[in-house]
Design a protein around this motif. Structure first.
Motif, mmCIF file in Angstrom:
data_model
loop_
_atom_site.group_PDB
_atom_site.id
_atom_site.type_symbol
_atom_site.label_atom_id
_atom_site.label_comp_id
_atom_site.label_asym_id
_atom_site.label_seq_id
_atom_site.Cartn_x
_atom_site.Cartn_y
_atom_site.Cartn_z
ATOM 1 N N HIS A 50 0.794 -1.226 0.000
ATOM 2 C CA HIS A 50 0.000 0.000 0.000
ATOM 3 C C HIS A 50 0.827 1.276 0.000
ATOM 4 O O HIS A 50 0.291 2.368 0.125
ATOM 5 N N GLY A 175 -19.108 3.541 1.367
ATOM 6 C CA GLY A 175 -18.316 4.179 0.327
ATOM 7 C C GLY A 175 -19.167 4.771 -0.775
ATOM 8 O O GLY A 175 -18.655 5.397 -1.690
ATOM 9 N N THR A 189 -9.134 -4.994 2.559
ATOM 10 C CA THR A 189 -9.532 -3.781 1.836
ATOM 11 C C THR A 189 -10.851 -3.245 2.397
ATOM 12 O O THR A 189 -11.005 -2.040 2.610
ATOM 13 N N ASP A 192 -10.114 -1.752 5.782
ATOM 14 C CA ASP A 192 -9.414 -0.465 5.627
ATOM 15 C C ASP A 192 -10.391 0.650 5.273
ATOM 16 O O ASP A 192 -10.313 1.755 5.802
ATOM 17 N N LEU A 193 -11.305 0.359 4.356
ATOM 18 C CA LEU A 193 -12.273 1.381 3.947
ATOM 19 C C LEU A 193 -13.142 1.791 5.133
ATOM 20 O O LEU A 193 -13.340 2.974 5.393
ATOM 21 N N GLY A 196 -11.113 3.753 7.696
ATOM 22 C CA GLY A 196 -10.765 5.108 7.254
ATOM 23 C C GLY A 196 -11.972 6.024 7.133
ATOM 24 O O GLY A 196 -11.896 7.206 7.464
ATOM 25 N N LEU A 197 -13.068 5.467 6.661
ATOM 26 C CA LEU A 197 -14.234 6.304 6.359
ATOM 27 C C LEU A 197 -15.166 6.467 7.563
ATOM 28 O O LEU A 197 -15.771 7.517 7.740
ATOM 29 N N GLU A 200 -12.221 6.044 11.937
ATOM 30 C CA GLU A 200 -11.177 7.042 12.244
ATOM 31 C C GLU A 200 -11.742 8.425 12.569
ATOM 32 O O GLU A 200 -11.281 9.068 13.509
ATOM 33 N N GLU A 238 -1.837 2.144 17.095
ATOM 34 C CA GLU A 238 -1.971 3.407 16.379
ATOM 35 C C GLU A 238 -2.519 4.422 17.365
ATOM 36 O O GLU A 238 -3.319 4.082 18.246
ATOM 37 N N TYR A 240 -4.488 8.190 17.773
ATOM 38 C CA TYR A 240 -5.343 9.154 17.055
ATOM 39 C C TYR A 240 -5.681 10.346 17.934
ATOM 40 O O TYR A 240 -5.934 10.210 19.130
ATOM 41 N N GLU A 245 -4.741 10.217 12.346
ATOM 42 C CA GLU A 245 -3.772 9.213 12.772
ATOM 43 C C GLU A 245 -2.431 9.899 12.963
ATOM 44 O O GLU A 245 -1.908 10.532 12.065
#
Lengths: 326, 188
Positions: A50, A175, A189, A192-193, A196-197, A200, A238, A240, A245
């Protein structure tokens, strides 16, 4: 006349930035962590599927060869650890092709540090202490979350056990994309979407959010272990703040054979996806072979931390010149 | 047309999405921790005018749309098609359907320049100038002595639009109208 020659940050902001970087250096000096500088160019690059590495052709003592611009100073710093450096930190210019936006710049400054003998929990404590030091007006609590728990809370699915169809359906829904866009995609995947969307943006609201127990498939250069539920997870965290991030830390993989296998898996995945392969860093593998002390390391996007400290809307507001006007 | 990758998406780029030409408004890179990157893109569908969002995997691409915005003067209509002429001296004419004209139909006046959006050389949208001067063709008689303050009344303009105007306005007067809000600005 065009004004595009002008810096993207004000001179006043650059003064503030310098002051914050000075306090980062004081923080580590007080803890006897050695500041180091390592090359921006390397014979190997990041194989991470990535990340898109930049490379250049250079004339060296071994002829005309490809050198990779580092996506983080990780490999060189680990070679220092293997050579007995003890704890080290670096403010390192790093490069990731294609990453340009409100929170990304193609070249950026990574604050990366390594702590031989630290557990992941020790390093989480030190990372949150550093952030508190740079953001003295921030008084929120530090809240720990497990990756799995976040998906239960925000999406009512389980990242480990829910069916791939369920994850694809949610990814398509959030999405706002046609079903065919995710029809071939795997679990990571979709996760992750959704991360992130959906998740987060909810993290780091009036608190520092620490996320642990990522799926083992998202381990990168971290060790793996079995969590309390018996799932294989990455020994990784991680951090935040305000939905941004800030840092990514590992209980570092020190096994040379396992590291080589992961590099090869990455390149196999790259071939499968039609992406260019990246040269493995043989120096790093040799250093691990020699023996790197067990410990933890973390990379923190210092530009983002400066952005948060100064209350700026976009990353470019704290960069002398952002990529679009470099 | 060329294909554009997500990292080339920027405000104003015209692309094809689900068979319709769209204009990109915003493009935001979303990249969680270590994983796959995505682009959350806000687009305006140029056929419907509707604004929507769509997430793409970074590196995906869309076909460019052959879209041009040209200045054209309104000429006349035969109640099936509305005719416009390029103002670049070529005298080239375009016939526009009622559907493409949309709300702009009520702001039409001969010899005024409009912005016509062409897709594959067909007009799909006509935008009026922000301000236009039109004659009042019908309204209640003006009230003597009435000044700028106070009430308003409907007035029908030469283009067919009905706007609220001050009570002192009379038939035959030419008014400056803001086409974006449909509001009276002043006497012309």
């Amino acid at each position: 006349m065009t004004e595009s020659w002008r810096p993207t940050a004000s001179i006043e902001t650059l003064r503030e930035r310098a002051r914050l970087l000075a306090s980062v250096r004081r923080f580590f000096a007080a803890r006897d962590v050695l500041e180091v500088e390592t090359p921006v160019l390397g014979q190997g690059g990041s194989t991470d599927v990535h990340l898109v590495s930049l490379s250049t052709m250079a004339r060296t003592d071994r002829g005309h060869r490809r050198l990779w611009l580092q996506t983080s100073p990780e490999f060189h710093m680990k070679r220092l650890l293997a050579a007995g450096s003890g704890p080290i930190f670096q403010l390192a210019r790093s490069f990731r092709d294609g990453e340009v936006g409100a929170r990304h710049n193609l070249e950026f400054t990574m604050l990366e540090w390594y702590r031989p003998g630290f557990t992941l929990a020790d390093l989480i404590d030190e990372t949150t202490a550093l952030v508190a030091n740079i953001l003295p007006r921030f008084h929120g609590p530090v809240t720990h979350y497990r990756y799995r728990q976040l998906f239960h809370t925000h999406l009512a699915v389980d990242p480990f056990t829910s069916s791939l169809e369920t994850l694809r359906r949610l990814a398509v829904e959030y999405g706002q994309m046609p079903a065919r866009a995710m029809a071939e995609e795997g679990r990571d995947t979709c996760l992750d979407l959704l991360m992130g969307l959906v998740i987060e943006p909810q993290l780091g609201r009036n608190e520092l959010s620490v996320v642990v127990d990522y799926p083992a498939s998202q381990a990168a250069l971290a060790r793996r272990h079995q969590d309390a539920d018996g799932e294989w997870v990455a020994s990784r965290f991680e951090l935040y703040l305000n939905g941004i991030e800030l840092a990514n830390g590992y209980d570092e993989l020190t096994d040379a054979a396992e590291q080589r296998a992961r590099f090869m898996e990455d390149n196999a995945e790259r071939r499968r996806l039609g992406l260019p392969e990246v040269d493995m860093d043989e120096h790093l593998l040799a250093a691990l072979e020699h023996g790197m002390p067990e410990g933890a390391g973390v990379a923190l996007g210092i530009d983002r931390l400066v952005q948060l400290a100064l209350g700026k809307a976009r990353l470019e507001d704290v960069l002398s010149f952002s990529t679009p006007n470099c | 047309m060329a294909n554009y990758s997500t990292n080339e998406f920027k405000g104003g780029l015209k692309v094809m999405l689900d068979g319709d030409p769209c204009s990109i408004i915003e493009n935001e890179l979303v990249k969680p921790g270590k994983g796959q990157a995505f682009n959350r893109v806000k687009l305006r569908n140029l056929m419907t005018g509707r604004v929507g969002e769509r997430t793409f995997k970074s590196g995906d691409s869309l076909e460019g749309a052959d879209v041009m915005e040209l200045e054209m003067e309104y000429l006349y209509n035969d109640s099936e098609m509305w005719y416009f002429m390029k103002t670049d001296g070529s005298f080239e004419q375009y016939a526009v359907e009622k559907k493409a004209l949309g709300e702009t139909e009520k702001w039409l006046k001969e010899q005024v320049p409009y912005t016509v959006t062409l897709w594959n050389d067909n007009a799909i949208h006509v935008a009026p100038p922000n301000f236009i001067e039109l004659e009042v063709v019908e309204t209640d008689p003006g009230l003597k002595g009435d000044t700028a303050q106070g009430g308003s009344k409907p007035a029908t303009l030469s283009s067919g639009a009905v706007v609220r105007v001050p009570l002192f306005i009379n038939e035959g007067e030419v008014l400056k109208i803001d086409t974006r809000s449909g509001e009276y600005v002043s006497r012309a």
